[in-house]
Scaffold this motif. Structure first.
Motif: not given
Length: 82
Positions: A14, A38-40, A42-44, A46-47, A61
């Motif tokens: 981050t 996978t959620e982590c 995807v979040s990265l 998208l950020d 990324c």
């Protein structure tokens, strides 16, 4: 300074993303713990996309989960030809 913070386990993905908002190319070639969800991921992604859109700049990324690695582990690449 980034290498120093990383070696002391005081640097997060981050924080690298925040640095990318003013310079750099995004989150590039960052090793992640092998059990990253996978959620982590995807979040990265998208950020990164949101930041790129906000500042109208291209950001990458490129992250890679390292099998059996845990957060804070050193990532040796002894078998790399480079």
């Amino acid at each position: 300074r980034l290498a120093e913070l990383g070696s002391k386990q005081q640097l997060t993905v981050t924080q690298l993303l925040n640095i990318s908002s003013v310079c750099g190319v995004g989150v590039d070639t960052v090793p992640l713990a092998g059990d990253v969800s996978t959620e982590c991921l995807v979040s990265l992604i998208l950020d990164v996309a949101a930041l790129a859109g906000r500042w109208n700049k291209s950001l990458s990324c490129r992250v890679f989960p390292v099998k059996n690695a845990k957060v804070g582990d050193t990532t040796p690449f002894n078998d790399s030809p480079y």
